[in-house]
Design an enzyme around this catalytic site. Structure first.
Site, mmCIF file in Angstrom:
data_model
loop_
_atom_site.group_PDB
_atom_site.id
_atom_site.type_symbol
_atom_site.label_atom_id
_atom_site.label_comp_id
_atom_site.label_asym_id
_atom_site.label_seq_id
_atom_site.Cartn_x
_atom_site.Cartn_y
_atom_site.Cartn_z
ATOM 1 N N ARG A 193 0.850 -1.191 0.000
ATOM 2 C CA ARG A 193 0.000 0.000 0.000
ATOM 3 C C ARG A 193 0.881 1.234 0.000
ATOM 4 O O ARG A 193 2.087 1.149 0.102
ATOM 5 C CB ARG A 193 -0.884 -0.001 1.227
ATOM 6 C CG ARG A 193 -0.140 -0.371 2.546
ATOM 7 C CD ARG A 193 -0.688 0.275 3.767
ATOM 8 N NE ARG A 193 -0.581 1.719 3.705
ATOM 9 C CZ ARG A 193 0.535 2.400 3.981
ATOM 10 N NH1 ARG A 193 1.654 1.779 4.299
ATOM 11 N NH2 ARG A 193 0.534 3.707 3.917
ATOM 12 N N ALA A 198 0.997 5.164 -2.148
ATOM 13 C CA ALA A 198 1.053 5.487 -3.580
ATOM 14 C C ALA A 198 2.365 5.091 -4.254
ATOM 15 O O ALA A 198 2.363 4.332 -5.231
ATOM 16 C CB ALA A 198 0.754 6.980 -3.758
ATOM 17 N N ARG A 216 -6.917 -0.553 -7.270
ATOM 18 C CA ARG A 216 -7.293 0.558 -6.381
ATOM 19 C C ARG A 216 -7.234 1.826 -7.210
ATOM 20 O O ARG A 216 -6.258 2.047 -7.947
ATOM 21 C CB ARG A 216 -6.358 0.662 -5.167
ATOM 22 C CG ARG A 216 -6.455 -0.497 -4.182
ATOM 23 C CD ARG A 216 -5.609 -0.247 -2.940
ATOM 24 N NE ARG A 216 -6.213 0.758 -2.054
ATOM 25 C CZ ARG A 216 -5.540 1.362 -1.074
ATOM 26 N NH1 ARG A 216 -4.259 1.082 -0.882
ATOM 27 N NH2 ARG A 216 -6.141 2.240 -0.296
ATOM 28 N N ASP A 241 -1.953 10.718 -2.413
ATOM 29 C CA ASP A 241 -2.206 9.617 -3.349
ATOM 30 C C ASP A 241 -2.435 10.119 -4.760
ATOM 31 O O ASP A 241 -2.214 9.381 -5.713
ATOM 32 C CB ASP A 241 -3.402 8.798 -2.852
ATOM 33 C CG ASP A 241 -3.048 8.076 -1.570
ATOM 34 O OD1 ASP A 241 -3.107 8.699 -0.487
ATOM 35 O OD2 ASP A 241 -2.636 6.906 -1.650
ATOM 36 N N ASN A 299 -5.722 12.346 -0.201
ATOM 37 C CA ASN A 299 -4.929 11.602 0.761
ATOM 38 C C ASN A 299 -5.878 10.852 1.688
ATOM 39 O O ASN A 299 -7.104 10.981 1.591
ATOM 40 C CB ASN A 299 -3.999 12.535 1.540
ATOM 41 C CG ASN A 299 -2.900 11.773 2.272
ATOM 42 O OD1 ASN A 299 -2.126 11.051 1.671
ATOM 43 N ND2 ASN A 299 -2.872 11.911 3.589
ATOM 44 N N LYS A 300 -5.300 10.047 2.590
ATOM 45 C CA LYS A 300 -6.114 9.229 3.481
ATOM 46 C C LYS A 300 -7.227 10.019 4.162
ATOM 47 O O LYS A 300 -7.030 11.159 4.584
ATOM 48 C CB LYS A 300 -5.196 8.627 4.559
ATOM 49 C CG LYS A 300 -5.860 7.669 5.512
ATOM 50 C CD LYS A 300 -6.627 6.545 4.849
ATOM 51 C CE LYS A 300 -5.799 5.822 3.859
ATOM 52 N NZ LYS A 300 -6.541 4.990 2.909
HETATM 53 C C1 LIG Z 1 3.503 7.827 0.563
HETATM 54 S S1 LIG Z 1 1.904 7.696 -0.043
HETATM 55 C C2 LIG Z 1 1.084 7.139 1.381
HETATM 56 C C3 LIG Z 1 -0.376 7.399 1.299
HETATM 57 O O1 LIG Z 1 -1.064 6.191 0.950
HETATM 58 C C4 LIG Z 1 -1.942 5.875 2.003
HETATM 59 O O2 LIG Z 1 -3.098 5.248 1.571
HETATM 60 P P1 LIG Z 1 -3.229 3.641 1.745
HETATM 61 O O3 LIG Z 1 -2.638 3.276 3.065
HETATM 62 O O4 LIG Z 1 -4.738 3.420 1.650
HETATM 63 O O5 LIG Z 1 -2.492 3.053 0.565
HETATM 64 C C5 LIG Z 1 -2.249 7.217 2.625
HETATM 65 O O6 LIG Z 1 -3.157 7.964 1.872
HETATM 66 C C6 LIG Z 1 -0.880 7.821 2.643
HETATM 67 O O7 LIG Z 1 -0.815 9.195 2.831
#
Ligand SMILES: CSC[C@H]1O[C@H](OP(=O)(O)O)[C@H](O)[C@@H]1O
Length: 339
Positions: free
Chosen positions: A48, A50, A89, A234, A244-245
């Site tokens: 996971r 980006a 995704r 992201d 972003n998250k």
């Molecule tokens: C360095 S990008 C990390 C970014 O990705 C995460 O999402 P996920 O854990 O769902 O892949 C999150 O948005 C982070 O900020």
């Protein structure tokens, strides 16, 4: 350990992924030699973040090429398998970008695609070091005090990238400069990337931190306990709107009200100039059950339904600075394409 941590690694005939679903309790790898396993691993967040998704997507093309040979697929069947990886995704632009980067090398054969995917991985690690330095320099040039109290959301460390980290890389740089007092790490429900992964990475590098509920972030900021918030991304639209998250918007609003910087740290591979604004960024809706449980243990009553957007979009007006591997952009007026 985090210095050489590789969330995604090519091991000659397949991908070796750190299984992020079992951290911090267990450190295990998942070996991937077929596209179906890779799609599942992306969807379950075994891999996971980006930039890490971009690298996984790039090597996923190699896996599809080898699988096509093994299964006797024609090009259309191979390309359909690649498309399933690309769409596993939707929000992180890096996944598709990583695939698009290596696809032109497919006619040259597996080794050529492996080489290009490895270049992408190596570039991301170097880029993250540059992001860390540029972000720390920008913050220190404006900080009226040291050491600093930093808030971060989700996980942006070596686990979310090819290595070192984006926002986490800025935090590590500040720490190495002796300019960091504490990190407030939002737990980041529902999948707890903060309390599970960021806390684990901070432990690995010996940085003092406090895990807090996502709902505490705004008051922690408004109480004056934070000097700067730094998050990852992201997908960043051409006007600077940043996906972003989920929970990032609340942090940004609190920073704006408190008058402290809200920094986004991301490589150029996360900037999507073909998407004019945040309205055009696809937001992944994940299963409602994830919200109805805590660490996989159901907590809501029978029959409850969950609402589970995995990301939100921070309007560019709330982004104080976007730090990339080429330096810091003030994005309230949009992202100026790099030459
Ligand atoms: C360095 S990008 C990390 C970014 O990705 C995460 O999402 P996920 O854990 O769902 O892949 C999150 O948005 C982070 O900020």
């Amino acid at each position: 350990m985090v210095n050489e941590l590789r969330a995604v690694e090519w091991v000659g005939d397949g991908l070796r992924l750190i299984d992020q679903t079992v951290l911090p309790g267990r450190f295990e790898h998942l070996d991937v030699r077929d596209t179906g396993t890779l799609v599942d691993a992306i969807r379950r967040l075994v891999v996971r973040g980006a930039p890490a998704l971009g690298v996984a997507g790039a090597f996923g093309v190699v896996i599809a090429m080898i699988e096509a040979e093994r299964q006797g697929w024609d090009d259309a069947e191979r390309d359909a398998a690649v498309e399933r990886i690309r769409t596993a995704r939707p929000t992180a632009v890096n996944l598709a970008a990583g695939i698009d980067r290596v696809v032109p090398f497919v006619p040259k054969g597996v080794e050529a695609v492996v080489a290009e995917a490895q270049k992408l991985l190596d570039e991301d690690v170097l880029g993250n070091r540059a992001i860390g330095k540029a972000g720390a320099d920008w913050i220190l040039a404006r900080a009226g005090k040291r050491p600093l109290r930093v808030l971060t959301h989700c996980n942006t460390g070596a686990l979310a990238t090819a290595g070192w980290g984006t926002a986490f890389g800025v935090i590590r740089e500040l720490s190495e400069l002796g300019a960091l007092e504490v990190v407030y790490a939002d737990e980041t429900r529902p999948l707890l990337q903060g309390s599970r992964l960021t806390a684990w990475e901070l432990e690995q590098v010996g940085i003092p931190y406090l895990v807090q509920a996502d709902g505490a972030a705004a008051s922690t900021i408004l109480r004056g306990l934070v000097d700067v918030a730094i998050i990852g991304a992201d997908r960043i639209a051409a006007n600077g709107d940043t996906a972003n998250k989920i929970g990032s918007v609340g942090v940004a609003l609190a920073c704006a009200d408190a008058g402290i910087p809200f920094m986004v740290a991301a490589p150029w591979s996360t900037i999507d100039l073909s998407t004019p604004s945040g309205a055009g960024i696809p937001i992944e809706e994940r299963p409602g059950d994830e919200v109805l449980a805590w660490a996989g243990n159901p907590v809501a009553p029978e029959g409850a339904r969950g609402f589970n957007p995995a990301f939100d979009v921070v309007p560019a007006r709330l982004v104080t600075a976007l730090v990339t591997e080429t330096g810091v952009l003030e994005v309230s007026e949009g992202v100026t394409p790099r030459d």
